[in-house]
Enzyme design. Structure first.
Site, PDB file in Angstrom:
ATOM      1  N   GLY B  50       0.802  -1.220   0.000  1.00 49.79           N
ATOM      2  CA  GLY B  50       0.000   0.000   0.000  1.00 49.79           C
ATOM      3  C   GLY B  50       0.833   1.268   0.000  1.00 49.79           C
ATOM      4  CB  CYS B  51       4.286   2.129   0.556  1.00 49.63           C
ATOM      5  SG  CYS B  51       4.042   1.768   2.282  1.00 49.63           S
ATOM      6  CD  GLN B  52       2.519   7.250  -5.377  1.00 54.64           C
ATOM      7  OE1 GLN B  52       3.288   8.189  -5.451  1.00 54.64           O
ATOM      8  NE2 GLN B  52       1.219   7.405  -5.479  1.00 54.64           N
ATOM      9  CB  SER B  53       8.048   5.208  -1.563  1.00 50.48           C
ATOM     10  OG  SER B  53       7.373   5.407  -0.337  1.00 50.48           O
ATOM     11  CB  ALA B 118       0.154   6.474  -2.272  1.00 49.50           C
TER      12      ALA B 118
END
Lengths: 417, 139
Positions: B50-53, B118
């Site tokens: 669920g992290c963009q990074s 994000a």
């Protein structure tokens, strides 16, 4: 914040101030700063004409369509079917029954992948897509191929983010059942030579589905001139409401396709022994549709036609050139997608800085951009990057806003180094 | 220091900044003190979803207390995860599971707790609590 520009004096004057006034959201603040909305590729803002039409629908017109003899139902059915005609005229479809209302581009593609796949795709057959497709034009075909034991073939792109046409020609084969391709890339901005692609496919008797989600807001599409077999787009990206979209299909193709979802609205007569289905387009529109969506979409199309695509295209092109020039001189910034034929979408990466970090800082400055893979992970893999920052421009944006973006990026760079 | 005391310490630090820039610079600075995860632990199963990074999180149990190490390829995210590690690392399962983590709201970073954000801050906290729960079950 704004500058006035008159592009065409013959038609209505393209006055950016007047246009911005049509979009109520553009005057709001975000984090205490005036909103700079550079994410129209994700969803476009709505003019008050569209907002008013939706409000009017619920406060004065609400009834179900195609169902009752009462006045409200008859009136709204007429308005809804007129909306279909507006769409038909807008994309120059030959017949109004070639326009199917869906929930959006994704559903339009799923409808074709499911029904076309059921009838025409068998084990060993090939489906041809490209490396620059949005996930919504990959997954329905990938799933179909898995179900049918068919093969998904992918046309590669070059380092400019353009399709390699020689590879496309090579990959078209006697086994190819359908070509599914985007008109304009949501990540790279590349406008594909769609007419040539369709003509090459048709020379091999292969139909073509075009994902037009990103081209419809920027250019006048003529489905007959393109000779597209299927053309899909979403209402919300073309300044209309969310949850409504369009599948255009040539009559001869739509008639050949089996049912998709069935239920209320898709039938002539029903009995437990035998059901007789309605004709197209209603055969593909099960259940009560997004009525306000269809109406709002037609208002949005009227709105942009009133401004005129010649004005919109010229202005957006100018914005794109300006933004490209200004961003190109930012040290360490690299634009991803450098085709000569581009829509007003600019994706970029900055040396040693994660796109997410840039997005967070820009957000603090009231600047809305998209960061990430933009639902096009294969493109990110191709360029070997985790994601990009994407500024997608619409005709309500200004050069001043682009200047603010550049200032914001410079500030972000200082903070993140 | 107890979790609540560390939280209050962070709230105090952030109260010095009136402007968003100071806050973010402080977050970025905090990232530099993050106990880094060993390279060998930077595996896909330690990535927080669920992290963009990318955010890798690893936990270890020592003397009944849980210690976290982490890393991220985005600087702000790294700062946020560092802040979470600073608050939760070195405490027992029960203490970590009971932590409300409402200080995030108090320091004016509420927007980072939204599920649409994000950076996956919510998922980071969830994963740290899940790890704690797993150790609790083992003990």
């Amino acid at each position: 914040m704004t500058s006035t520009k008159v592009i065409s004096e013959e038609k209505i004057a393209f006055d950016i101030n007047n246009i911005r006034n049509d979009f109520p959201i553009l005057s709001r603040k975000v984090n205490g700063k005036p909103l700079i909305y550079l994410d129209s590729g994700a969803t476009a803002q709505k003019p008050k004409q569209v907002i008013d039409a939706i409000e009017k629908y619920y406060s004065e017109q609400n009834a179900n369509i195609h169902r009752a003899v009462h006045r409200l139902s008859q009136d709204i059915t007429t308005i809804y079917e007129n909306a279909r005609t507006t769409v038909q005229k807008h994309i120059n479809a030959k017949h109004v029954h070639e326009i199917i209302f869906t929930h959006g581009t994704t559903e339009s593609i799923n409808l074709v992948a499911t029904t076309f796949g059921k009838k025409f795709v068998n084990a060993g057959d090939e489906i041809l897509i490209t490396e620059m497709e949005h996930h919504s034009n990959i997954l329905p075909w990938q799933q179909l191929c898995e179900e049918k034991n068919a093969v998904l073939k992918v046309v590669p792109i070059n380092s400019e983010g353009e399709l390699i046409m020689d590879e496309f020609k090579k990959l078209l084969s006697a086994k190819t059942k359908i070509v599914a391709i985007t008109h304009t890339s949501n990540t790279l901005g590349t406008i594909n030579p769609i007419k040539e692609i369709i003509s090459l496919a048709h020379a091999n008797n292969i139909p073509v589905l075009v994902d037009g989600a990103q081209s419809i807001p920027h250019t006048k599409v003529n489905v007959q001139e393109l000779d597209a077999d299927f053309y899909c787009f979403s209402g919300h990206k073309v300044f209309g409401p969310t949850g409504v979209g369009v599948l255009y299909g040539k009559e001869e193709w739509l008639r050949k396709l089996p049912n998709y979802q069935v239920g209320g609205g898709t039938i002539k007569t029903v009995s437990f022994a035998k059901t007789e289905y309605a004709d197209i387009p209603l055969r593909f529109e099960a259940g009560t549709p997004n009525i306000e969506g269809g109406i709002g979409l037609a208002v949005a199309l009227d709105y942009i036609n009133n401004i005129g695509f010649e004005n919109i295209s010229a202005y957006e092109h100018e914005l794109l050139e300006y933004a490209t020039e200004k961003l190109s001189v930012v040290e360490g910034l690299k634009i991803i997608g450098t085709s000569k034929n581009k829509a007003s979408v600019i994706s970029f990466v900055i040396d040693k800085i994660h796109p997410y970090d840039i997005g967070v800082i820009l957000d603090q400055l009231g600047i809305a951009v998209r960061t990430g893979h933009h639902c096009t992970q294969p493109i990110m893999d191709k360029f070997g990057i985790p994601g990009t920052v994407r500024a997608s421009l619409a005709f309500y944006n200004t050069k001043d806003e682009i200047d603010e973006l550049v200032k914001g990026i410079t500030k972000a760079k200082q903070m993140l180094r | 220091m107890k979790i609540e005391e560390i939280e209050n310490e962070i709230i105090d630090e952030f109260s010095m900044f009136d402007e968003w820039m100071g806050k973010y610079e402080h977050i970025i600075e905090m990232g530099k003190s993050l106990p880094l995860i060993e390279e060998k632990y930077k595996t896909d199963d330690r990535l927080i979803k669920g992290c963009q990074s990318k955010v890798w999180l690893h936990s270890e149990l020592k003397d009944g207390k849980i210690f976290f190490t982490a890393d991220s390829d985005a600087i702000i995210t790294k700062g946020l995860v560092a802040m979470m590690v600073r608050v939760l690392s070195g405490h027992t399962s029960d203490e970590i599971l009971a932590a409300k983590m409402d200080f995030v709201e108090k320091i004016g970073l509420k927007e980072h707790l939204s599920p649409t954000r994000a950076n996956g801050l919510v998922n980071m906290i969830k994963q740290m609590k899940l790890d704690s729960l797993a150790y609790k079950a083992k003990v």
